[in-house]
Design an enzyme around this catalytic site. Structure first.
Site, PDB file in Angstrom:
ATOM      1  N   CYS A   1       0.862  -1.702  -0.282  1.00  0.00           N
ATOM      2  CA  CYS A   1       0.073   0.526  -0.169  1.00  0.00           C
ATOM      3  C   CYS A   1       1.079   0.828  -0.500  1.00  0.00           C
ATOM      4  O   CYS A   1       1.537   1.160  -0.569  1.00  0.00           O
ATOM      5  CB  CYS A   1      -0.993   0.260   0.911  1.00  0.00           C
ATOM      6  SG  CYS A   1      -0.300   0.225   2.359  1.00  0.00           S
TER       7      CYS A   1
ATOM      8  N   HIS B   1      -3.328   9.715   3.807  1.00  0.00           N
ATOM      9  CA  HIS B   1      -3.377   8.302   3.626  1.00  0.00           C
ATOM     10  C   HIS B   1      -5.017   8.358   3.868  1.00  0.00           C
ATOM     11  O   HIS B   1      -5.520   9.092   5.150  1.00  0.00           O
ATOM     12  CB  HIS B   1      -2.729   7.691   4.729  1.00  0.00           C
ATOM     13  CG  HIS B   1      -3.313   6.557   4.195  1.00  0.00           C
ATOM     14  ND1 HIS B   1      -4.100   5.764   4.250  1.00  0.00           N
ATOM     15  CD2 HIS B   1      -1.663   5.299   3.955  1.00  0.00           C
ATOM     16  CE1 HIS B   1      -4.235   4.306   4.033  1.00  0.00           C
ATOM     17  NE2 HIS B   1      -3.111   4.143   3.731  1.00  0.00           N
TER      18      HIS B   1
END
Length: 632
Positions: free
Chosen positions: A26, A554
């Site tokens: 990720c 994020h």
């Protein structure tokens, strides 16, 4: 950083190529599915140059790298047999081992109960304050004000199946509104009257058990779990033009009878059985159960096992109306860990540890122990043992006096009303438990001690040379003469990073910063600068300001699994940006409906380049024109 060498070192320490099933990444972490996670040498991996941390969580072995994770992944992907894109996560095979089943169970329980805790905690505290008002004579039980407040405090417990239906539907990925419908069926006044009557009840010729579902826990969870499978079946057999009404109709006609005839009664028996088991253990062992639970609570929290006790806590608060084990043990443990951390702050000569321990200690005595546990006691180890001693002695007193908790909220100084009852001695016992745990733990930390980091003394003859040697540690980028401002990239509610439900962010493994719970699905540029990274899954953006501040935004937690769905990035890598410019749009409602936490960490990834990274916690609501982080 040598990315190839780091990838090779990681592969060797996770058990080699033969132990890796899949590897993806990720925005910050390598995510590996290992055949045998026990082969991973976590301590060695954490010590690798370029690795920030490592954790085995959610069925994945996660190695936290930071902004360079893509480069390390590219090198690692060349070394292993599996070839997958960084956005695609192979569906994990079911793990039917005891450990795998427990992890699955714990994950399900946490996912269902965590979202509804604020409602239950608020209701429980309101009950306690209402009781305090009547005991002190500030309010009469015969007044209408009391009646209204009483209803307000009872609503969350009475309609607990409704709350659980919605959260269960999100966890099992099924329609939450149809799930709430089943809770409504169970709690409908006519159904309550029918099942509460003296005459036997039957449906389509089958007997329906006389069960009262108000305040129940397990029946609705089983019902929604069953519904998730029937909904998939109904979706397949319903033609497109009539699916909007035929699909839910099929679900209702199949699930409702089975829920009332089988799942509901079964759930009640299971819930009652769990409660009776706890009471049986306490009856046989007595106060010793509280002592054991208080001593082991840090380890229980560390492994996430405390969330498994949610059904027992909620069932006990529903009937008999109080809980005498888990919440009581948590009071002793929380106070011990908080006081132990404060003792470290007073005793240590390490300036940085002193600051961390002071902040963690204050949080701990107010019921939030993760900063103290992860930031202090697990690091020093001996202090954790000292806190266990304090918690055990506090738990001993609480067990002997049979201390009762009346609300499901983290026990601490601010939440002491959770122990208020008609028995005036109960709150006094709670205060004594709190003091015993805190005082004993504080003293134990001082007596047992810990390995402190003491700054080396500078010889007098070399004082001038010493000054020259320490000078490079004050870097030009440290911003001594000027401060750098990072404005909020989203509109929403500000959260301290420590409250983010992700270890890599909450422990500041990626860097210091803040978090925002967004109210609108738009991300704006928090300063003038450049877009450094746009991740393929679109959920995360890396920026660099004109002053050199490197920032990671994020959006959400674990939203990499959405593979870019619901995200629309408006900028490209290398593109100059100006403060307030729209960088990204995302469908906030859709992401939440998919079951993801939309809390957005905003991280200064090069925090180590600066003297201080200060978050603005003074204003709970923020937006693109409000300062979020000050970098010094």
């Amino acid at each position: 950083m040598n990315h190839k060498q780091l990838a090779q070192s990681i592969m060797e320490r996770v058990g080699g190529n033969d132990n890796i099933n899949t590897v993806i990444h990720c925005s910050t972490r390598l995510r590996l599915t290992l055949k045998n996670p026990d082969l991973a040498k976590t301590a060695e991996i954490k010590n690798l140059d370029g690795v920030i941390g490592a954790v085995n969580s959610g069925g994945q072995y996660q190695v936290i790298i930071g902004n360079d994770v893509g480069y390390v992944y590219n090198e690692l992907a060349k070394m292993v047999d599996t070839q997958q894109s960084s956005e695609v996560l192979e569906k994990k095979k079911a793990d039917y081992s005891p450990k795998g089943l427990f992890n699955t169970f714990a994950s399900v329980i946490a996912g269902i109960f965590q979202p509804i805790i604020p409602a239950i905690a608020a209701s429980g505290m309101l009950k306690a304050l209402l009781l305090l008002a009547t005991v002190t004579g500030l309010m009469s039980k015969e007044s209408q004000t009391y009646t209204v407040l009483s209803v307000m405090s009872d609503a969350a417990f009475y309609f607990l199946p409704v709350l659980l239906a919605y959260s269960s539907a999100n966890k099992f990925k099924t329609n939450p509104f149809v799930a709430v419908l089943f809770a409504g069926i169970m709690l409908h006044p006519n159904m309550i009257g029918l099942l509460g009557g003296e005459d036997p009840v039957s449906f389509i010729g089958l007997p329906v058990a006389s069960v009262q579902y108000a305040s129940s826990v397990v029946p609705i969870i089983l019902t929604v779990w069953f519904m998730s499978y029937i909904e998939r079946f109904a979706d397949k057999v319903s033609p497109g033009p009539v699916k909007i009404f035929l699909k839910p109709l099929i679900v209702i006609l199949i699930v409702a009878p089975i829920a009332l005839i089988v799942l509901g009664p079964l759930g009640m028996y299971l819930g009652t059985g769990m409660s009776n088991l706890i009471y049986w253990i306490q009856d046989k062992i007595g106060w010793l159960t509280v002592v054991i639970m208080a001593i082991l609570m840090p380890l229980i929290v560390m492994f996430g096992m405390h969330k498994v006790f949610y059904p027992i806590i909620f069932a006990a608060l529903a009937s008999p109306g109080y809980e005498t084990l888990v919440l009581v043990a948590m009071l002793a443990s929380n106070m011990a860990q908080g006081a132990g951390s404060l003792a470290v702050s007073f005793k240590t000569k390490d300036v940085k540890l002193k600051q961390v321990a002071l902040s963690a200690g204050i949080s701990g005595v107010f019921g939030i122990t993760e900063p103290a546990l992860y930031g202090v006691h697990l690091r020093l180890k001996k202090t954790l043992f000292a806190c266990m001693i304090g918690a055990g002695i506090g738990g001993l007193f609480a067990g002997i006096v049979n201390l009762k908790a009346y609300a499901a909220v983290g026990p601490g100084i601010a939440s002491m009303p959770m122990f208020i009852s008609e028995d005036n001695m109960n709150i006094i016992y709670a205060i004594i438990t709190m003091l015993i745990s805190a005082i004993i733990a504080f003293i134990a930390v001082y007596v047992i001690g810990f390995q402190d980091v003491v700054p080396a003394a500078v010889p007098a003859t070399d004082s001038l040379l010493a000054k020259v040697e320490v000078k490079p540690e004050i870097r030009p980028s440290a911003g001594i003469k000027s401060k750098k401002m990072v404005f909020a990239p989203l509109e929403g509610t500000v959260l301290p990073l420590r409250e983010v439900k992700d270890e890599a962010f909450s422990q500041e493994a990626m860097g210091q910063g803040m978090a925002i719970q967004p109210s609108i699905g738009k991300v704006f540029a928090p300063f003038d600068g450049t877009v450094e990274t746009v991740f393929r899954t679109k959920h995360s953006i890396g920026l660099r300001s004109v002053d050199g501040v490197e920032l990671l935004i994020h959006v959400g937690l674990d939203t990499v699994k959405l593979k870019g769905q619901h995200f629309d990035v408006k900028v490209t890598e290398g593109e100059p940006i100006s403060h307030g410019q729209l960088l990204m749009e995302f469908d906030l409602a859709a992401i939440q409906a998919a079951g993801y936490d939309t809390t957005t960490p905003v991280i200064v990834t090069n925090s180590s380049d600066y003297l201080e990274v200060l978050g603005n916690e003074s204003s709970p609501i923020t937006g693109p024109e409000k300062p979020l982080i000050t970098v010094l």
